[in-house]
Each structure stands twice: as structure tokens, then as C-alpha cells.
Write a protein that holds these residues in place. Structure first.
Motif, PDB file in Angstrom:
ATOM      1  N   ILE A  17     -28.284  48.188  31.374  1.00  0.00           N
ATOM      2  CA  ILE A  17     -29.107  46.708  31.699  1.00  0.00           C
ATOM      3  C   ILE A  17     -30.459  46.570  32.022  1.00  0.00           C
ATOM      4  CG2 ILE A  17     -29.302  44.690  32.751  1.00  0.00           C
ATOM      5  CD1 ILE A  17     -25.683  45.364  32.740  1.00  0.00           C
ATOM      6  N   LYS A  18     -31.123  47.750  33.383  1.00  0.00           N
ATOM      7  CA  LYS A  18     -32.269  47.870  33.937  1.00  0.00           C
ATOM      8  C   LYS A  18     -33.090  48.239  32.387  1.00  0.00           C
ATOM      9  CE  LYS A  18     -34.422  50.403  37.124  1.00  0.00           C
ATOM     10  NZ  LYS A  18     -33.935  51.958  37.984  1.00  0.00           N
ATOM     11  N   GLU A  19     -32.843  50.110  31.327  1.00  0.00           N
ATOM     12  CA  GLU A  19     -33.539  50.401  30.686  1.00  0.00           C
ATOM     13  C   GLU A  19     -33.600  49.014  29.713  1.00  0.00           C
ATOM     14  OE1 GLU A  19     -31.671  53.574  29.120  1.00  0.00           O
ATOM     15  OE2 GLU A  19     -31.399  54.539  30.892  1.00  0.00           O
ATOM     16  N   ILE A  20     -32.651  48.574  29.178  1.00  0.00           N
ATOM     17  CA  ILE A  20     -33.352  46.958  28.308  1.00  0.00           C
ATOM     18  C   ILE A  20     -34.641  46.421  28.730  1.00  0.00           C
ATOM     19  CG2 ILE A  20     -32.699  44.920  27.220  1.00  0.00           C
ATOM     20  CD1 ILE A  20     -30.626  46.538  26.947  1.00  0.00           C
ATOM     21  N   GLY A  21     -35.069  46.102  30.320  1.00  0.00           N
ATOM     22  CA  GLY A  21     -35.721  45.737  31.109  1.00  0.00           C
ATOM     23  C   GLY A  21     -34.860  44.285  31.752  1.00  0.00           C
ATOM     24  N   TYR A  22     -34.150  44.273  31.840  1.00  0.00           N
ATOM     25  CA  TYR A  22     -33.538  43.215  33.100  1.00  0.00           C
ATOM     26  C   TYR A  22     -33.964  43.313  33.981  1.00  0.00           C
ATOM     27  CZ  TYR A  22     -31.495  41.117  28.506  1.00  0.00           C
ATOM     28  OH  TYR A  22     -31.193  40.580  27.510  1.00  0.00           O
ATOM     29  N   GLY A  23     -34.780  41.934  34.834  1.00  0.00           N
ATOM     30  CA  GLY A  23     -34.554  42.716  36.205  1.00  0.00           C
ATOM     31  C   GLY A  23     -33.584  41.992  36.648  1.00  0.00           C
ATOM     32  N   TYR A  24     -32.420  40.998  36.615  1.00  0.00           N
ATOM     33  CA  TYR A  24     -31.544  41.187  37.576  1.00  0.00           C
ATOM     34  C   TYR A  24     -29.905  41.111  36.353  1.00  0.00           C
ATOM     35  CZ  TYR A  24     -32.073  36.009  36.230  1.00  0.00           C
ATOM     36  OH  TYR A  24     -32.335  35.454  35.691  1.00  0.00           O
ATOM     37  N   ALA A  25     -28.646  40.830  37.045  1.00  0.00           N
ATOM     38  CA  ALA A  25     -28.053  40.632  36.174  1.00  0.00           C
ATOM     39  C   ALA A  25     -26.502  39.636  36.613  1.00  0.00           C
ATOM     40  CB  ALA A  25     -27.352  41.247  35.119  1.00  0.00           C
ATOM     41  N   ILE A  26     -26.224  39.124  36.548  1.00  0.00           N
ATOM     42  CA  ILE A  26     -24.984  38.336  37.107  1.00  0.00           C
ATOM     43  C   ILE A  26     -23.703  38.822  36.120  1.00  0.00           C
ATOM     44  CG2 ILE A  26     -24.227  35.672  37.282  1.00  0.00           C
ATOM     45  CD1 ILE A  26     -26.841  34.848  37.393  1.00  0.00           C
ATOM     46  N   ILE A  27     -22.881  39.438  37.504  1.00  0.00           N
ATOM     47  CA  ILE A  27     -21.447  40.096  37.408  1.00  0.00           C
ATOM     48  C   ILE A  27     -20.388  38.996  37.631  1.00  0.00           C
ATOM     49  CG2 ILE A  27     -20.002  42.188  37.782  1.00  0.00           C
ATOM     50  CD1 ILE A  27     -22.117  43.500  38.365  1.00  0.00           C
ATOM     51  N   GLY A  28     -19.808  38.550  36.671  1.00  0.00           N
ATOM     52  CA  GLY A  28     -18.424  37.299  36.945  1.00  0.00           C
ATOM     53  C   GLY A  28     -16.929  38.365  37.493  1.00  0.00           C
ATOM     54  N   GLY A  29     -16.668  37.541  38.607  1.00  0.00           N
ATOM     55  CA  GLY A  29     -15.678  38.436  38.789  1.00  0.00           C
ATOM     56  C   GLY A  29     -16.288  39.959  39.085  1.00  0.00           C
ATOM     57  N   GLU A  48     -17.573  46.513  46.216  1.00  0.00           N
ATOM     58  CA  GLU A  48     -18.490  47.653  47.449  1.00  0.00           C
ATOM     59  C   GLU A  48     -19.266  48.520  45.868  1.00  0.00           C
ATOM     60  OE1 GLU A  48     -15.273  46.741  47.578  1.00  0.00           O
ATOM     61  OE2 GLU A  48     -15.719  45.559  49.761  1.00  0.00           O
ATOM     62  N   PHE A  49     -18.437  48.586  45.128  1.00  0.00           N
ATOM     63  CA  PHE A  49     -18.738  49.513  44.580  1.00  0.00           C
ATOM     64  C   PHE A  49     -20.190  49.119  43.631  1.00  0.00           C
ATOM     65  CE2 PHE A  49     -20.161  49.919  39.681  1.00  0.00           C
ATOM     66  CZ  PHE A  49     -19.895  51.391  39.679  1.00  0.00           C
ATOM     67  N   TYR A  50     -20.092  47.664  43.224  1.00  0.00           N
ATOM     68  CA  TYR A  50     -21.446  47.413  42.864  1.00  0.00           C
ATOM     69  C   TYR A  50     -23.746  47.583  43.953  1.00  0.00           C
ATOM     70  CZ  TYR A  50     -19.147  46.464  39.110  1.00  0.00           C
ATOM     71  OH  TYR A  50     -18.649  45.989  37.516  1.00  0.00           O
ATOM     72  N   GLU A  51     -21.952  47.071  45.634  1.00  0.00           N
ATOM     73  CA  GLU A  51     -23.043  47.038  45.989  1.00  0.00           C
ATOM     74  C   GLU A  51     -23.691  48.684  47.107  1.00  0.00           C
ATOM     75  OE1 GLU A  51     -22.003  43.194  49.027  1.00  0.00           O
ATOM     76  OE2 GLU A  51     -20.860  45.964  48.983  1.00  0.00           O
ATOM     77  N   LYS A  52     -23.302  49.746  46.155  1.00  0.00           N
ATOM     78  CA  LYS A  52     -23.570  50.885  46.407  1.00  0.00           C
ATOM     79  C   LYS A  52     -24.592  51.594  45.167  1.00  0.00           C
ATOM     80  CE  LYS A  52     -21.598  55.712  47.348  1.00  0.00           C
ATOM     81  NZ  LYS A  52     -20.835  56.611  48.160  1.00  0.00           N
ATOM     82  N   ALA A  53     -23.792  51.242  43.975  1.00  0.00           N
ATOM     83  CA  ALA A  53     -24.022  51.954  43.024  1.00  0.00           C
ATOM     84  C   ALA A  53     -25.742  50.742  42.704  1.00  0.00           C
ATOM     85  CB  ALA A  53     -23.345  51.611  41.385  1.00  0.00           C
ATOM     86  N   CYS A  54     -25.972  50.195  43.004  1.00  0.00           N
ATOM     87  CA  CYS A  54     -27.257  49.450  42.529  1.00  0.00           C
ATOM     88  C   CYS A  54     -27.490  48.037  43.255  1.00  0.00           C
ATOM     89  CB  CYS A  54     -26.982  48.728  41.320  1.00  0.00           C
ATOM     90  SG  CYS A  54     -25.635  47.138  40.739  1.00  0.00           S
TER      91      CYS A  54
END
Length: 51
Positions: A20-32, A37-43
Motif C-alpha cells: 500500500i505504501k509502495e503504491i503511493g497511498y499516504g494512509y489506509a483505513i483498515i476496517g475491523g 497493537e500489531f498495526y500500531e507497532k508495524a506501521c
């Protein structure tokens, strides 16, 4: 099905987020998302509270 969708469905969340980052998006919404904690740490994800 895109590579990002395939990676998410196969459980490779980190690869999907990197694509998603490589494609050029500045952000993504991850529903559900979970575990959050994984997402907080990973990205450095930030939870957007529901209204």
C-alpha cells in the motif's frame, strides 16, 4: 484480486501494508482491524474513534 487483497487474505499483513505504501497511498483505513497493537507497532497506526 490485487496483490494487496491476496496478501491480506493469506495473512501476510505486513507485506500488504508495505505494498500500500509502495503504491503511493499516504494512509489506509483498515476496517475491523485486530489485534490493533500489531498495526500500531508495524506501521505506526492510529485508531480513529467511532462517532
Amino acid at each position: 484480486m490485487s496483490w494487496v487483497e491476496y496478501e491480506v487474505m493469506s495473512g501476510n499483513k505486513k507485506a500488504a501494508l508495505n505494498n500500500i505504501k509502495e503504491i503511493g497511498y499516504g494512509y489506509a483505513i483498515i476496517g475491523g482491524a485486530g489485534p490493533i497493537e500489531f498495526y500500531e507497532k508495524a506501521c505506526r497506526a492510529v485508531v480513529i474513534p467511532s462517532i
